[in-house]
Design an enzyme around this catalytic site. Sequence first.
Site, PDB file in Angstrom:
ATOM      1  N   ASP A 152       0.826  -1.210   0.000  1.00 24.00           N
ATOM      2  CA  ASP A 152       0.000   0.000   0.000  1.00 24.00           C
ATOM      3  C   ASP A 152       0.863   1.265   0.000  1.00 24.00           C
ATOM      4  O   ASP A 152       2.106   1.204  -0.032  1.00 24.00           O
ATOM      5  CB  ASP A 152      -0.930  -0.060   1.229  1.00 24.00           C
ATOM      6  N   TRP A 225      -2.571   3.441  -5.777  1.00 25.99           N
ATOM      7  CA  TRP A 225      -3.797   4.160  -6.174  1.00 25.99           C
ATOM      8  C   TRP A 225      -3.618   4.955  -7.469  1.00 25.99           C
ATOM      9  O   TRP A 225      -4.231   6.016  -7.653  1.00 25.99           O
ATOM     10  CB  TRP A 225      -4.265   5.110  -5.058  1.00 25.99           C
ATOM     11  N   GLY A 226      -2.742   4.482  -8.357  1.00 23.00           N
ATOM     12  CA  GLY A 226      -2.549   5.151  -9.653  1.00 23.00           C
ATOM     13  C   GLY A 226      -1.614   6.343  -9.596  1.00 23.00           C
ATOM     14  O   GLY A 226      -1.412   7.023 -10.604  1.00 23.00           O
ATOM     15  N   GLN A 227      -1.047   6.600  -8.417  1.00 23.00           N
ATOM     16  CA  GLN A 227      -0.225   7.807  -8.298  1.00 23.00           C
ATOM     17  C   GLN A 227       1.140   7.638  -8.967  1.00 23.00           C
ATOM     18  O   GLN A 227       1.552   6.540  -9.314  1.00 23.00           O
ATOM     19  CB  GLN A 227      -0.102   8.183  -6.822  1.00 23.00           C
ATOM     20  N   ALA A 228       1.837   8.763  -9.117  1.00 21.87           N
ATOM     21  CA  ALA A 228       3.182   8.790  -9.721  1.00 21.87           C
ATOM     22  C   ALA A 228       3.185   8.092 -11.082  1.00 21.87           C
ATOM     23  O   ALA A 228       4.167   7.465 -11.469  1.00 21.87           O
ATOM     24  CB  ALA A 228       4.223   8.171  -8.777  1.00 21.87           C
ATOM     25  N   ASP A 246      -9.838   3.838  -3.504  1.00 26.29           N
ATOM     26  CA  ASP A 246     -10.511   2.616  -3.053  1.00 26.29           C
ATOM     27  C   ASP A 246     -11.917   2.438  -3.621  1.00 26.29           C
ATOM     28  O   ASP A 246     -12.697   3.384  -3.715  1.00 26.29           O
ATOM     29  CB  ASP A 246     -10.628   2.624  -1.527  1.00 26.29           C
TER      30      ASP A 246
HETATM   31  C1  GAL Z   1      -6.112   1.310   1.344  1.00 24.84           C
HETATM   32  C2  GAL Z   1      -6.140   0.278   0.248  1.00 24.84           C
HETATM   33  C3  GAL Z   1      -7.260  -0.675   0.571  1.00 24.84           C
HETATM   34  C4  GAL Z   1      -6.988  -1.332   1.908  1.00 24.84           C
HETATM   35  C5  GAL Z   1      -6.802  -0.283   2.991  1.00 24.84           C
HETATM   36  C6  GAL Z   1      -6.346  -0.897   4.308  1.00 24.84           C
HETATM   37  O1  GAL Z   1      -5.116   2.231   1.088  1.00 24.84           O
HETATM   38  O2  GAL Z   1      -6.333   0.899  -0.982  1.00 24.84           O
HETATM   39  O3  GAL Z   1      -7.392  -1.632  -0.464  1.00 24.84           O
HETATM   40  O4  GAL Z   1      -5.856  -2.147   1.798  1.00 24.84           O
HETATM   41  O5  GAL Z   1      -5.850   0.679   2.594  1.00 24.84           O
HETATM   42  O6  GAL Z   1      -6.162   0.060   5.305  1.00 24.84           O
END
Ligand code: GAL
Length: 442
Positions: A152, A225-228, A246
Amino acid sequence: MQRYVSLAVPLSLLSGANALVRPDGVGRLPALGWNTWNAFGCDIDASKILTAAEETINLGLKDAGYEYINIDDCWSVKSGRDPTTKRIIPDSAKFPDGISGVASKIHDLGLKVGIYSSAGTETCAGYPASLGYEKIDAESFAEWGIDYLKYDNCGVPTNWTDTYTHCVPDNTNGSKFPNGTCPDISNPAPTEYDWSSSKTAQRYEAMRDALLSVNRTILYSLCDWGQADVNQWGNATGNSWRTTGDITPDWSRIIEIANENSFLMNYADFWGYPDPDMLEVGNGNLTLEENRAHFALWAAMKSPLIIGTPLDSIKEEHLAILKNKPLLSFHQDPVVGRPAYPYKWGYNPDWTFDPAHPAEYWSGPSSTLGGTLVLMFNSEDSAKSRTAVWAEIPELRDSAEKGSGYRVTDIWTGEDLGCVKDQYRVELQSHDIAALVVGESC
Ligand code: GAL
């Protein structure tokens, strides 16, 4: 050397010069599995995970190809690492036999096991994460028997902040830019900027290198999350890479993500896949039509298909969607790596970026279906008809122009629709999707 494609790999299996090729085909095809997060959030323990593993077998999901049982955030002691070994400590209240105890039970069932960390100092829920501890953590994961790491993007210290900001339409610095532009970005990168040299890429590469250095093959799933501009370096770094913020079990969110991901299909092929987040099939108040449109689009895009609903209470109709044989066989094609592409947007002019109305007409070649996969989707809020015109579909165009009909099968019902000339029209409920195999000419 495992990291980059070597000459020993047949050229037909390559998606690009920088694919992350691993032993035994790990990561070559998009992953199939289950994960705790969409089902339980932080409220996890060994028994819930083992129940999911057992149900994966009882419900026939393992036979359908699902293999990874993945533990998401919140599995460790929150207060910190072991002061001596510097390892992350599994929470013994949640996991009395440690992560290794759960892993060995999952392995005994013939399944694989995944875990979660972040390329920062803390996970999104505030647990210790791996930045600066990549080697130690990769070693722990390997020792515990881990087969898959979701990595993450939370807890990033300021000295690791990128010089520039990249636009992710649904998730740039916590803001949404639904029209696909980022007008408020104060520090956009120069057009020639190479995002693979960004600090974000470096954070993810550090864990890739740690995983490659341990004596176990661990699939690497990036979650930035698609960044950078991860599409520039994701395939060289991991086997899949999240493209958006998300998912939630809301139709508007699912379709917003589908729209965004649909523009990245050129990046999907063997060993590397854009990831529009885990499945919400079975969750929230999605209609049956919405559940199956979500699944069909994710399968057609060759996204990782990671189930996120409690399996001991799943409804039969949702299970049937997750086990749909033709869609899974398209998704797991051993010969054709590329996904389906939109061939026409339908509701909108082609190439329109619209979070509520993504491309509605998709097609893709398959070596396993005995024909072309064709999807027709109704993104509107009322019942509508949609028509697949053979002469418009790239895989069919040549022979369609000669006036051929095709044998058509409905993927949801299995019904043989016979020899269909020129075009096929369907009535679709709001948010429903037609899925067809368009086979031999006739
Ligand atoms: C987000 C992630 C989710 C989940 C969550 C857990 O950043 O995109 O899929 O893993 O954290 O805290």
